[in-house]
Design a protein around this motif. Sequence first.
Motif, PDB file in Angstrom:
ATOM      1  N   HIS A 181       2.726   6.453  -6.794  1.00  0.00           N
ATOM      2  CA  HIS A 181       1.765   7.377  -7.686  1.00  0.00           C
ATOM      3  C   HIS A 181       2.235   8.344  -7.726  1.00  0.00           C
ATOM      4  CE1 HIS A 181      -1.912   7.367 -10.412  1.00  0.00           C
ATOM      5  NE2 HIS A 181      -1.909   8.422  -9.628  1.00  0.00           N
ATOM      6  N   LEU A 182       2.629   8.437  -6.169  1.00  0.00           N
ATOM      7  CA  LEU A 182       2.960   9.885  -5.646  1.00  0.00           C
ATOM      8  C   LEU A 182       3.868  10.494  -6.758  1.00  0.00           C
ATOM      9  CD1 LEU A 182       2.057   9.957  -2.109  1.00  0.00           C
ATOM     10  CD2 LEU A 182       1.092  11.268  -3.791  1.00  0.00           C
ATOM     11  N   GLU A 216       7.683   9.512   2.981  1.00  0.00           N
ATOM     12  CA  GLU A 216       8.650   8.593   2.249  1.00  0.00           C
ATOM     13  C   GLU A 216      10.196   8.178   3.348  1.00  0.00           C
ATOM     14  OE1 GLU A 216      10.615  12.174  -0.600  1.00  0.00           O
ATOM     15  OE2 GLU A 216       8.549  11.818  -1.798  1.00  0.00           O
ATOM     16  N   ASP A 217      10.378   9.148   4.329  1.00  0.00           N
ATOM     17  CA  ASP A 217      10.719   8.572   5.022  1.00  0.00           C
ATOM     18  C   ASP A 217      10.390   6.566   5.568  1.00  0.00           C
ATOM     19  OD1 ASP A 217      12.282  10.888   4.580  1.00  0.00           O
ATOM     20  OD2 ASP A 217      11.742  12.012   6.656  1.00  0.00           O
ATOM     21  N   VAL A 218       9.240   7.378   6.171  1.00  0.00           N
ATOM     22  CA  VAL A 218       8.034   5.708   6.278  1.00  0.00           C
ATOM     23  C   VAL A 218       8.134   4.981   5.399  1.00  0.00           C
ATOM     24  CG1 VAL A 218       5.985   5.094   6.955  1.00  0.00           C
ATOM     25  CG2 VAL A 218       6.341   6.871   7.435  1.00  0.00           C
ATOM     26  N   TYR A 277       0.834  -1.200   0.168  1.00  0.00           N
ATOM     27  CA  TYR A 277       0.231   0.003  -0.547  1.00  0.00           C
ATOM     28  C   TYR A 277       0.933   1.271  -0.220  1.00  0.00           C
ATOM     29  CZ  TYR A 277      -3.816   3.580   1.721  1.00  0.00           C
ATOM     30  OH  TYR A 277      -3.811   4.430   2.107  1.00  0.00           O
ATOM     31  N   VAL A 278       2.187   0.968   0.874  1.00  0.00           N
ATOM     32  CA  VAL A 278       2.519   2.790   1.013  1.00  0.00           C
ATOM     33  C   VAL A 278       3.384   2.407  -0.428  1.00  0.00           C
ATOM     34  CG1 VAL A 278       4.727   3.531   2.355  1.00  0.00           C
ATOM     35  CG2 VAL A 278       2.943   2.324   3.514  1.00  0.00           C
ATOM     36  N   ARG A 279       4.271   1.266  -0.894  1.00  0.00           N
ATOM     37  CA  ARG A 279       4.689   1.241  -2.545  1.00  0.00           C
ATOM     38  C   ARG A 279       4.080   2.173  -3.170  1.00  0.00           C
ATOM     39  NH1 ARG A 279       6.388  -3.858  -0.942  1.00  0.00           N
ATOM     40  NH2 ARG A 279       8.470  -4.755   0.120  1.00  0.00           N
TER      41      ARG A 279
END
Length: 179
Positions: free
Chosen positions: A152-153, A164-166, A145-147
């Motif tokens: 997409h961003l 991005e840091d997360v 999900y984060v990837r």
Amino acid sequence: MNEFWVFGYGSLMWNPGFEFEERQAAHLFGFRRSLCVRSWVHRGTEERPGLVLGLDRGGSCRGVAFRVTPEKREAVVDYLRERELVTHVYKERTLPATLSDGRRIATLTYICDRAHHQFAGSLTVAEAASTVSAATGKSGHNMDYVRNTLAHLREMGIRDHWLEDVGRTAEGLYARASA
């Protein structure tokens, strides 16, 4: 004109799950994208919750608006309510947004409910990364999900330094746990 638009700021941007007639970059004011919702269904469980995005108060958010034909409106709203209101951590709202072509539109939008027990509030990078790296729900691993959101961003030219840091920190934790 009575157009129907849906605003996406997270997984709806890259996986809307409904038919639409037009897709445009859009900017919504008064709310910001935040990894602030504990996911007990799609990206985690009650025992090991994941984290997903919500629109939290303050700032602004660049995302995507989808125009839906009038004949598909009811089906899309039903689908979105089933998808977004599973545990009622989101509130359905109609909020103004500005499209990339300058038009101001009303959008169906889901914002986080700060009073809901799944609202995670402001987390540190380390807290969020630890959660993301370890959670899996019915829609897959929280890392995916984060990837996908970050990819997409980037495609849209949107920088979210905290997310991005997360992502970087969670990748490291995930790699160590998988080794």
